[in-house]
Design a protein around this motif. Sequence first.
Motif, short mmCIF file in Angstrom:
data_model
loop_
_atom_site.label_atom_id
_atom_site.label_comp_id
_atom_site.label_asym_id
_atom_site.label_seq_id
_atom_site.Cartn_x
_atom_site.Cartn_y
_atom_site.Cartn_z
N GLY A 1 0.81 -1.21 0.00
CA GLY A 1 0.00 0.00 0.00
C GLY A 1 0.84 1.26 0.00
O GLY A 1 0.58 2.20 -0.75
N LEU A 2 1.86 1.28 0.85
CA LEU A 2 2.74 2.45 0.89
C LEU A 2 3.49 2.63 -0.42
O LEU A 2 3.65 3.75 -0.90
N ALA A 3 3.96 1.53 -1.00
CA ALA A 3 4.69 1.62 -2.26
C ALA A 3 3.82 2.22 -3.35
O ALA A 3 4.29 3.02 -4.18
N GLY A 4 2.54 1.88 -3.36
CA GLY A 4 1.64 2.45 -4.34
C GLY A 4 1.50 3.96 -4.18
O GLY A 4 1.46 4.70 -5.17
N VAL A 5 1.42 4.40 -2.94
CA VAL A 5 1.33 5.84 -2.67
C VAL A 5 2.61 6.55 -3.11
O VAL A 5 2.57 7.59 -3.78
N PHE A 6 3.77 5.98 -2.78
CA PHE A 6 5.04 6.61 -3.15
C PHE A 6 5.22 6.62 -4.66
O PHE A 6 5.77 7.59 -5.22
N ALA A 7 4.79 5.56 -5.35
CA ALA A 7 4.91 5.52 -6.80
C ALA A 7 4.12 6.66 -7.44
O ALA A 7 4.59 7.32 -8.39
N ARG A 8 2.92 6.93 -6.93
CA ARG A 8 2.11 8.02 -7.46
C ARG A 8 2.78 9.36 -7.20
O ARG A 8 2.81 10.22 -8.09
N TRP A 9 3.31 9.54 -6.02
CA TRP A 9 3.97 10.81 -5.70
C TRP A 9 5.21 11.05 -6.55
O TRP A 9 5.49 12.16 -6.96
N ILE A 10 5.97 9.98 -6.80
CA ILE A 10 7.15 10.12 -7.66
C ILE A 10 6.73 10.54 -9.07
O ILE A 10 7.31 11.43 -9.68
N TYR B 1 9.63 0.57 2.67
CA TYR B 1 10.36 -0.15 3.72
C TYR B 1 11.10 0.82 4.62
O TYR B 1 11.14 0.66 5.85
N ALA B 2 11.70 1.85 4.02
CA ALA B 2 12.46 2.82 4.80
C ALA B 2 11.58 3.59 5.77
O ALA B 2 12.04 3.98 6.85
N LEU B 3 10.32 3.82 5.43
CA LEU B 3 9.42 4.49 6.35
C LEU B 3 8.95 3.53 7.45
O LEU B 3 8.98 3.87 8.64
N LEU B 4 8.52 2.34 7.05
CA LEU B 4 7.84 1.46 8.00
C LEU B 4 8.78 0.69 8.92
O LEU B 4 8.44 0.45 10.09
N ALA B 5 9.96 0.30 8.43
CA ALA B 5 10.83 -0.57 9.24
C ALA B 5 11.26 0.06 10.56
O ALA B 5 11.16 -0.59 11.61
N PRO B 6 11.73 1.31 10.59
CA PRO B 6 12.11 1.89 11.88
C PRO B 6 10.93 2.05 12.84
O PRO B 6 11.09 1.93 14.06
N ILE B 7 9.74 2.31 12.29
CA ILE B 7 8.55 2.43 13.13
C ILE B 7 8.22 1.08 13.75
O ILE B 7 7.92 0.98 14.95
N ALA B 8 8.31 0.02 12.94
CA ALA B 8 8.03 -1.33 13.45
C ALA B 8 9.08 -1.75 14.48
O ALA B 8 8.76 -2.41 15.48
N HIS B 9 10.34 -1.36 14.25
CA HIS B 9 11.40 -1.69 15.21
C HIS B 9 11.15 -1.01 16.55
O HIS B 9 11.29 -1.63 17.62
N ALA B 10 10.77 0.26 16.51
CA ALA B 10 10.47 0.98 17.75
C ALA B 10 9.31 0.33 18.48
O ALA B 10 9.27 0.27 19.72
N ARG B 11 8.36 -0.20 17.71
CA ARG B 11 7.24 -0.89 18.33
C ARG B 11 7.71 -2.14 19.07
O ARG B 11 7.30 -2.39 20.21
N LEU B 12 8.54 -2.93 18.42
CA LEU B 12 9.04 -4.14 19.06
C LEU B 12 9.79 -3.84 20.35
O LEU B 12 9.69 -4.57 21.34
N MET B 13 10.52 -2.73 20.35
CA MET B 13 11.36 -2.40 21.50
C MET B 13 10.57 -1.74 22.64
O MET B 13 10.91 -1.91 23.81
#
Length: 218
Positions: free
Chosen positions: A142-151, A168-180
């Motif tokens: 879903g995020l990739a689709g949004v970014f593709a349109r913006w590009i 991935y660059a947006l979501l991964a750090p957010i998910a990591h902070a969640r785990l921690m």
Amino acid sequence: MTTNDRPRRGPGRPAKSEAGDTKAALVDAALRLFAQNGFAGTSIRAIAREVGLSESALYAHFPSKKAIHEAAMRVAGPLVAVVALEETPAGAGPAEFIRAFTDRVVTAWDTPRARQAIGLAVRDGLIHDDGLKEGIDGALRGLAGVFARWIEEGRIRDDLGSPEDLAYALLAPIAHARLMGLHGEATAGQRGDARRRMTAHAELFARAVTVPPSGGDR
């Protein structure tokens, strides 16, 4: 058949109209028991009894204990990000969208059920659960689709990677902070730190990828 002649429901067996509430109650009960006894130490019978059902009645809602856990992951896991995508105003500018999306995800992941679910997934070795993978993959698509349109529209930089890379660059750090910091045993301080890190990352990401407009989307 009169009202008095109608067969009575068995104890704890909900009417069909209550099926959704019963499934939610089963998920909540399972999460509580998993927290107390672990996934392996919790039986289907115990989950059923927690909400006043028989085992056979539980199986009318879920085929297995694993299916209950997967349902919890769909409700409280990464699939929350898919819902957040749908709820974030489509007309928002990139920076505004990124901030709003992150705020919705952080709020949803800092609920008792969500914290319990991710804590159990990590503790009991269920981090590769099908429900988690489904949620992660759906959110990234879903995020990739949004970014593709913006590009394509020239609204964000096109020199930082593919839409999939940006997602991935947006979501991964957010998910990591969640785990921690947003797990079942997290203290109030840890939860606050996690939320601040998620928000700070979204702000940094928004500023890094957004093409500075003449008026100001930032």
